[in-house]
Enzyme design. Structure first.
Site, PDB file in Angstrom:
ATOM      1  N   LEU A 103      24.121  26.738  66.238  1.00 39.84           N
ATOM      2  CA  LEU A 103      22.719  27.059  66.533  1.00 39.84           C
ATOM      3  C   LEU A 103      22.711  27.650  67.940  1.00 39.84           C
ATOM      4  O   LEU A 103      23.480  27.215  68.811  1.00 39.84           O
ATOM      5  CB  LEU A 103      21.844  25.795  66.495  1.00 39.84           C
ATOM      6  CG  LEU A 103      21.637  25.149  65.118  1.00 39.84           C
ATOM      7  CD1 LEU A 103      20.814  23.868  65.246  1.00 39.84           C
ATOM      8  CD2 LEU A 103      20.972  26.106  64.146  1.00 39.84           C
ATOM      9  N   ASP A 104      21.837  28.627  68.168  1.00 37.45           N
ATOM     10  CA  ASP A 104      21.728  29.247  69.491  1.00 37.45           C
ATOM     11  C   ASP A 104      21.301  28.202  70.522  1.00 37.45           C
ATOM     12  O   ASP A 104      20.666  27.193  70.185  1.00 37.45           O
ATOM     13  CB  ASP A 104      20.632  30.330  69.506  1.00 37.45           C
ATOM     14  CG  ASP A 104      20.878  31.406  68.486  1.00 37.45           C
ATOM     15  OD1 ASP A 104      22.031  31.614  68.100  1.00 37.45           O
ATOM     16  OD2 ASP A 104      19.870  32.028  68.080  1.00 37.45           O
ATOM     17  N   LYS A 105      21.572  28.531  71.771  1.00 36.65           N
ATOM     18  CA  LYS A 105      21.135  27.652  72.869  1.00 36.65           C
ATOM     19  C   LYS A 105      19.630  27.352  72.773  1.00 36.65           C
ATOM     20  O   LYS A 105      19.184  26.233  73.023  1.00 36.65           O
ATOM     21  CB  LYS A 105      21.461  28.355  74.195  1.00 36.65           C
ATOM     22  CG  LYS A 105      21.209  27.549  75.414  1.00 36.65           C
ATOM     23  CD  LYS A 105      21.701  28.277  76.643  1.00 36.65           C
ATOM     24  CE  LYS A 105      21.467  27.432  77.873  1.00 36.65           C
ATOM     25  NZ  LYS A 105      21.887  28.110  79.095  1.00 36.65           N
TER      26      LYS A 105
END
Ligand code: URA
Length: 230
Positions: A103-105
């Protein structure tokens, strides 16, 4: 059967060098007897350290509520990571505990972590079509014709050879939607909305296959049985 020093090192207890000292100090037993040789082989279930059974000798599978602001990479140059949320011993295991996909930051929500690499491959392979449900808010009203576009299997993102697999889109409000993907291209949800002219403001993964976060707070995790996906 595994060598005691290797077993303790791989389960994150200590280095192989330190394992030698632990054994010499009588902290490690096999079938109730103090071990005296770090090269001794034993089945993990027979080993105790300081009287305690070994910590998850067969592997780990965790469901984490990923908070915003942490990355899934182990490379500390990319910033603080989700693994810092786990006990130190689990961070030192070999094979490493790693995320199942990323998952993206700036994305929150359900993230699986495991040291079982076949499971990572199985769950991230587009062939297995594990549905992942995301909730997104966007910066402008979404046109209803995005629903058939996402479902079409023809939406091609910049720089990608293959179009996106058919994806579910449900408009919850004009600026909030649920998206169901069965694959995980880089920044896929953000790029799909960008292709439709909208910028994603918040993104949260609510479900991964049959699993949901339920009442898990951000930063918390719970253990899952290793055979959860069998
Ligand atoms: N799609 C994205 O754009 N970001 C994520 O973190 C997950 C899916």
């Amino acid at each position: 059967m595994r060598r005691l020093d290797q077993l303790l090192a791989n389960l994150g207890y200590c280095s192989r060098r330190e394992a030698r000292d632990w054994i010499a100090d009588g902290r490690v037993t096999v079938r109730g007897e103090a071990a005296d040789d770090c090269a001794q082989k034993a089945a993990p279930a027979e080993v105790r350290v300081d009287g305690e059974p070994l910590d998850h000798p067969d592997g780990l599978l965790l469901l984490l509520h990923k908070p915003i602001g942490l990355v899934c990479s182990h490379d500390l140059r990319e910033g603080p990571n989700v693994y810092a949320l786990l006990p130190a011993r689990w961070r030192q295991r070999n094979p490493l505990v790693t995320s199942v996909g990323r998952l993206d930051k700036d994305t929150s929500g359900l993230l699986l972590l495991t040291d079982q690499s076949p499971l990572v491959h199985r769950l991230t392979s587009p062939k297995h079509k594990v549905p992942k449900l995301y909730r997104a808010t966007v910066d402008r009203d979404l046109a209803p014709d995005l629903v058939p576009l996402f479902a079409s299997g023809t939406l091609r993102l910049d720089g990608e050879d293959a179009p996106c697999a058919p994806a579910g889109l449900r408009l919850v409000t004009p600026r909030e939607a649920e998206v169901t993907l069965t694959e995980g291209k880089y920044h896929q949800v953000r790029r799909m909305f960008a292709a439709g002219g909208a910028t994603v403001l918040t993104l949260h993964r609510e479900r991964f296959g049959p699993l949901a976060l339920d009442d898990l707070a951000p930063g918390q995790w719970r253990e899952l049985p290793l055979d959860t996906f069998e």
